[in-house]
Design an enzyme around this catalytic site. Structure first.
Site, PDB file in Angstrom:
ATOM      1  N   GLN A   1      11.678  16.718   8.066  1.00  0.00           N
ATOM      2  CA  GLN A   1      12.396  15.647   8.759  1.00  0.00           C
ATOM      3  C   GLN A   1      13.504  16.211   9.638  1.00  0.00           C
ATOM      4  OE1 GLN A   1      13.777  11.739   6.887  1.00  0.00           O
ATOM      5  NE2 GLN A   1      15.665  12.933   6.828  1.00  0.00           N
TER       6      GLN A   1
ATOM      7  N   HIS B   1      24.481  13.419  -0.750  1.00  0.00           N
ATOM      8  CA  HIS B   1      25.033  12.708   0.403  1.00  0.00           C
ATOM      9  C   HIS B   1      26.499  13.092   0.627  1.00  0.00           C
ATOM     10  CE1 HIS B   1      21.727   9.803  -0.751  1.00  0.00           C
ATOM     11  NE2 HIS B   1      21.474  10.007   0.528  1.00  0.00           N
TER      12      HIS B   1
ATOM     13  N   LEU C   1      23.350   6.422  -3.059  1.00  0.00           N
ATOM     14  CA  LEU C   1      24.094   7.635  -2.729  1.00  0.00           C
ATOM     15  C   LEU C   1      24.343   8.511  -3.956  1.00  0.00           C
ATOM     16  CD1 LEU C   1      26.710   6.137  -0.229  1.00  0.00           C
ATOM     17  CD2 LEU C   1      24.474   7.162   0.267  1.00  0.00           C
TER      18      LEU C   1
ATOM     19  N   GLY D   1      20.240  16.607   5.228  1.00  0.00           N
ATOM     20  CA  GLY D   1      20.011  17.583   4.172  1.00  0.00           C
ATOM     21  C   GLY D   1      18.735  18.375   4.381  1.00  0.00           C
ATOM     22  N   GLU D   2      18.759  19.630   3.985  1.00  0.00           N
ATOM     23  CA  GLU D   2      17.587  20.495   4.127  1.00  0.00           C
ATOM     24  C   GLU D   2      16.502  20.193   3.091  1.00  0.00           C
ATOM     25  OE1 GLU D   2      18.857  24.560   4.190  1.00  0.00           O
ATOM     26  OE2 GLU D   2      19.609  24.417   6.254  1.00  0.00           O
TER      27      GLU D   2
END
Length: 282
Positions: free
Chosen positions: A155, A37, A33, A149-150
């Protein structure tokens, strides 16, 4: 913060929370992490009564066994980070048998062609693995909202399509890329970079900034040529691919249409560490 290491204890917890009418926000991770995150948990905390994270290094989305073996793992450090950040109410750390009770295999998905673009060309089966683990986690955690997350933009698009296709009752939120001071996109894989590699790795983001400057001023073939030239002289870095694609379909484009939204995608090896990044073009 509650810690659940098996599906049954998680299920009991989720049932109690649902009975109390709690709205659940969820951010699944593979651990290692970092502040990227934390930005997911912060976004989730603002919109939900309860924030749950998960930590599970998913074997079925790695088409390279060496990459899976080298993926950074430190559960105890991750738990401390989750406790310290103050946004997370519970973490689910499943065993492989909780996710794959019948053995390691991926479900086959049709994501309307999204899975065949970019990463799909270079990592066969990757998105079947992603879809499989995310669907299983959604069915176990039963979140109202989920946060991704971008940085992994393809994804994110795949997961939105998964929810649509499987009719899952969860709303997907994309969270902007969190960057290090030098512009490098935060990633668990950054832990594998040596101090000597971390500084030149900033070139990845710097290249995307240049692409945005060139956007609609010069042709796409000329942009591609310039990007190739940037990395040709880099000894420690190798460009795997660069694409400009339609944000909705993820299909590569060779011309800018005024009514379309575009994003630049880049993948670069720094030593043997594969780093990805992207940028919306304005």
């Amino acid at each position: 913060m509650e810690i659940f290491r098996d599906q049954q204890s998680l299920r009991n917890y989720i049932e109690r929370q649902k009975e109390m009418g709690k709205k659940i926000g969820f951010a699944p991770t593979m651990g290692a992490l970092h502040l990227g995150h934390i930005s997911l948990y912060e976004a989730a905390e603002k919109e939900n009564d309860l924030v749950i994270s998960s930590i599970f290094v998913n074997p079925t989305q790695f088409n390279n066994p060496t990459d899976l073996e080298k993926y950074p793992r430190n559960i105890e450090k991750d738990i401390e980070i989750l406790k310290d950040c103050g946004f997370v109410d519970a973490v689910y750390i499943p065993q492989v048998s909780d996710i794959y009770p019948e053995g390691l295999s991926s479900q086959q998905y049709d994501f309307d062609g999204l899975e065949n673009e970019m990463e799909g060309k270079f990592r066969p089966g990757h998105f079947d693995g992603v879809g499989t683990v995310v669907e299983k986690l959604f069915r176990q955690v039963k979140p109202d909202n989920a946060y991704f997350g971008e940085k992994d933009y393809q994804q994110l698009a795949i997961i939105k399509k998964l929810v649509e296709k499987q009719n899952l009752p969860v709303h997907i939120h994309g969270v902007p890329i969190y960057r290090e001071k030098n512009g490098l996109a935060m990633s668990s894989r950054n832990e594998r970079l040596s101090p000597q590699q971390r500084e030149p790795a900033k070139l990845i983001h710097q290249t995307l900034v240049k692409v945005n400057d060139w956007f609609r001023i010069i042709t796409i073939p000329e942009i591609y040529k310039r990007v190739q030239e940037i990395f040709e002289d880099q000894k420690e870095m190798k460009l795997e691919y660069f694409e400009i694609a339609d944000e909705d379909t993820l299909k590569e484009t060779d011309f800018f249409y005024q009514d379309k939204k575009y994003r630049a995608f880049i993948v670069v090896f720094v030593g043997d560490v594969r780093l990805i990044d992207n940028m919306h073009l304005t």
